[in-house]
Design a protein around this motif. Structure first.
Motif, PDB file in Angstrom:
ATOM      1  N   LYS A 270      -9.322  -1.116  -2.368  1.00  0.00           N
ATOM      2  CA  LYS A 270      -8.962  -1.182  -3.719  1.00  0.00           C
ATOM      3  C   LYS A 270      -7.154  -0.687  -3.494  1.00  0.00           C
ATOM      4  O   LYS A 270      -6.677  -1.298  -4.345  1.00  0.00           O
ATOM      5  N   PRO A 271      -6.691   0.029  -2.657  1.00  0.00           N
ATOM      6  CA  PRO A 271      -5.259   0.149  -2.683  1.00  0.00           C
ATOM      7  C   PRO A 271      -4.439  -1.225  -2.418  1.00  0.00           C
ATOM      8  O   PRO A 271      -3.153  -0.873  -2.549  1.00  0.00           O
ATOM      9  N   ILE A 272      -4.957  -2.075  -1.778  1.00  0.00           N
ATOM     10  CA  ILE A 272      -4.251  -3.248  -1.443  1.00  0.00           C
ATOM     11  C   ILE A 272      -4.685  -4.419  -2.245  1.00  0.00           C
ATOM     12  O   ILE A 272      -4.654  -5.777  -1.762  1.00  0.00           O
ATOM     13  N   SER A 273      -5.166  -4.235  -3.402  1.00  0.00           N
ATOM     14  CA  SER A 273      -5.588  -5.642  -4.357  1.00  0.00           C
ATOM     15  C   SER A 273      -4.522  -6.364  -4.417  1.00  0.00           C
ATOM     16  O   SER A 273      -4.889  -7.808  -4.343  1.00  0.00           O
ATOM     17  N   GLY A 274      -3.202  -6.159  -4.370  1.00  0.00           N
ATOM     18  CA  GLY A 274      -2.097  -7.142  -4.550  1.00  0.00           C
ATOM     19  C   GLY A 274      -2.047  -8.100  -3.417  1.00  0.00           C
ATOM     20  O   GLY A 274      -1.930  -9.262  -3.454  1.00  0.00           O
ATOM     21  N   GLU A 275      -2.163  -7.342  -2.296  1.00  0.00           N
ATOM     22  CA  GLU A 275      -1.725  -7.916  -0.935  1.00  0.00           C
ATOM     23  C   GLU A 275      -2.914  -8.841  -0.711  1.00  0.00           C
ATOM     24  O   GLU A 275      -2.881  -9.783  -0.145  1.00  0.00           O
ATOM     25  N   ILE A 276      -4.281  -8.559  -1.116  1.00  0.00           N
ATOM     26  CA  ILE A 276      -5.505  -9.538  -0.946  1.00  0.00           C
ATOM     27  C   ILE A 276      -5.019 -10.788  -1.463  1.00  0.00           C
ATOM     28  O   ILE A 276      -5.412 -11.694  -1.158  1.00  0.00           O
ATOM     29  N   MET A 277      -4.488 -10.766  -2.823  1.00  0.00           N
ATOM     30  CA  MET A 277      -4.383 -11.788  -3.355  1.00  0.00           C
ATOM     31  C   MET A 277      -2.970 -12.794  -2.637  1.00  0.00           C
ATOM     32  O   MET A 277      -2.971 -14.112  -2.850  1.00  0.00           O
ATOM     33  N   VAL A 278      -2.345 -12.097  -2.121  1.00  0.00           N
ATOM     34  CA  VAL A 278      -1.062 -12.610  -1.299  1.00  0.00           C
ATOM     35  C   VAL A 278      -1.841 -13.507  -0.279  1.00  0.00           C
ATOM     36  O   VAL A 278      -1.485 -14.638  -0.221  1.00  0.00           O
ATOM     37  N   VAL A 279      -2.834 -12.837   0.551  1.00  0.00           N
ATOM     38  CA  VAL A 279      -3.215 -13.571   1.682  1.00  0.00           C
ATOM     39  C   VAL A 279      -4.269 -14.770   1.117  1.00  0.00           C
ATOM     40  O   VAL A 279      -4.276 -15.884   1.559  1.00  0.00           O
ATOM     41  N   VAL A 341      -4.423   1.117   5.508  1.00  0.00           N
ATOM     42  CA  VAL A 341      -4.229   0.558   4.216  1.00  0.00           C
ATOM     43  C   VAL A 341      -4.843   1.304   2.793  1.00  0.00           C
ATOM     44  O   VAL A 341      -4.624   1.115   1.930  1.00  0.00           O
ATOM     45  N   HIS A 342      -5.967   2.368   3.544  1.00  0.00           N
ATOM     46  CA  HIS A 342      -6.625   3.050   2.633  1.00  0.00           C
ATOM     47  C   HIS A 342      -5.783   4.150   1.840  1.00  0.00           C
ATOM     48  O   HIS A 342      -6.208   4.452   0.829  1.00  0.00           O
ATOM     49  N   SER A 343      -4.739   4.177   2.467  1.00  0.00           N
ATOM     50  CA  SER A 343      -3.596   5.471   1.946  1.00  0.00           C
ATOM     51  C   SER A 343      -2.465   4.803   1.255  1.00  0.00           C
ATOM     52  O   SER A 343      -1.675   5.646   0.823  1.00  0.00           O
ATOM     53  N   TYR A 344      -2.484   3.688   1.097  1.00  0.00           N
ATOM     54  CA  TYR A 344      -1.421   3.107   0.367  1.00  0.00           C
ATOM     55  C   TYR A 344      -1.328   3.376  -1.209  1.00  0.00           C
ATOM     56  O   TYR A 344      -2.458   3.579  -1.752  1.00  0.00           O
ATOM     57  N   ALA A 345      -0.127   3.685  -1.392  1.00  0.00           N
ATOM     58  CA  ALA A 345      -0.091   4.140  -3.059  1.00  0.00           C
ATOM     59  C   ALA A 345       0.830   3.008  -3.754  1.00  0.00           C
ATOM     60  O   ALA A 345       1.620   2.155  -2.961  1.00  0.00           O
ATOM     61  N   GLY A 346       0.808   2.893  -4.848  1.00  0.00           N
ATOM     62  CA  GLY A 346       1.479   2.093  -5.962  1.00  0.00           C
ATOM     63  C   GLY A 346       2.854   2.184  -5.633  1.00  0.00           C
ATOM     64  O   GLY A 346       3.299   3.296  -5.328  1.00  0.00           O
TER      65      GLY A 346
END
Length: 346
Positions: A270-279, A341-346
């Motif tokens: 969940k914390p990297i939903s934006g990066e998932i769309m980049v990939v 990546v699980h600790s990434y914050a917005g």
């Protein structure tokens, strides 16, 4: 649906413009719309990287729901699902964008260099995460089968026996719109319903993989759409068959398969939903760029069925990998459970 709507509607508009004003005019329209979109994003869209200072005391009783001496997350009886529910209660629907979020310029955070470097490098790391790579391939496959029809529709439909005008070729893309709308109405609710039913059978314990069986009916639609569309092209079947089944089922595939695959990946990270769309976008666009070099030359040498079957393999192959993902996805998630990546914050 919004992500692909331009690919559905663009050819409808461009076909009419090309017939009446010449194909170059559509590019000027695209330039104008792009500039308008840039200005509206700049002035009307709140900054998503806005730093929020939320004082714990402002959360009232939710600041520490287990009391000052509780074990919080370390307590095995306190599940992650409970913590997420508490977080959603305290954040969702309780605020609104502030005026400062709409400023054209705001001083960056003190650690902006570290965040910038992290956000640049993160997508490269995520290519190594099997679940994210699988989800990205399931965005690229349906998107590029749509691109295949876009690249070939003018050559096929404007030639005998169809003899479509440029505007009629554009109108053929309404089949994608209808299929896409049906997918929009069904993919999310179906995958959520299947996940809820599986959760109930699993004594209320939710696993991310529980939504993946929703891919099965759309897998069948995708197979039929590509095969019928490719054979219709090659054997010059009646245009309603090509458009309704080939184009329509492909439009359905485009708005359903990526929806379910990306939702699964976001459930896992969940914390990297934006990066998932980049990939996903990088893979989709790289494959799409390459298609412009081989689709039409291959069709000229061997007919349209062969490149259609190549796209069939590139689309159906990643979908079939959903079977091992369903059974071994939890193990794959464990391999990355300690990732930063699980600790990434917005």
């Amino acid at each position: 649906m919004g992500y692909f709507l331009g690919l559905f509607i663009g050819p409808i508009v461009s076909g009419n413009i090309a017939e009446r004003y010449g194909w170059r005019s559509f590019f000027w329209l695209s330039l104008a719309l792009t500039c308008f979109n840039f200005l509206t994003l700049l002035t009307c869209f709140p900054e998503t990287r806005f730093h929020r200072d939320v004082a714990s005391e402002s959360l009232g009783p939710f600041a520490n729901p287990y009391g000052p001496d509780s074990k919080k997350e370390s307590d095995p009886e306190v599940g992650s699902e409970q913590l997420e529910n508490i977080e959603s209660v305290t954040t969702v629907g309780t605020g609104r964008p502030s005026k400062s979020q709409f400023k054209l310029w705001k001083a960056p955070e003190t650690e902006w260099k570290a965040y910038l470097l992290r956000d640049i490098l993160s997508p490269f790391r995520l290519f190594l995460f099997p679940i994210i790579l699988w989800a990205a391939l399931n965005v690229a496959g349906p998107a590029n089968i749509l691109l295949f029809w876009n690249l070939t529709e003018s050559s096929v439909l404007s030639a005998p026996p169809y003899n479509f005008s440029p505007s009629s070729v554009g109108y053929a893309n309404f089949a994608f719109v209808v299929g896409g709308l049906f997918g929009l109405a069904t993919a999310g609710p179906l995958s959520d319903w299947i996940a809820v039913q599986a959760t109930e059978r699993n004594n209320g314990i939710r696993e991310a993989e529980m939504r993946l069986p929703a891919l099965i009916p759309y897998f069948l639609f995708t197979v039929v759409g590509i095969v019928v569309g490719g054979m219709g092209y090659d054997r010059l079947w009646d245009w309603p068959v090509v458009l309704v089944v080939g184009y329509g089922f492909s439009g359905l595939c485009v708005t359903t398969v990526p929806t379910i695959a990306i939702a699964y990946a976001v459930d896992c990270y969940k914390p990297i939903s934006g990066e998932i769309m980049v990939v996903a976008t990088v893979i989709k666009n790289t494959c799409g760029f390459a298609m412009s070099y081989w689709v039409m030359p291959m069709a000229g040498r061997r007919g349209f069925l062969v490149p259609a079957m190549v796209e069939f393999a590139l689309t159906i192959g990643p979908m079939l990998l959903g079977l091992p993902i369903y059974f071994f996805g939890k193990h794959l998630r464990r391999l990355t459970m300690h990732s930063s990546v699980h600790s990434y914050a917005g």
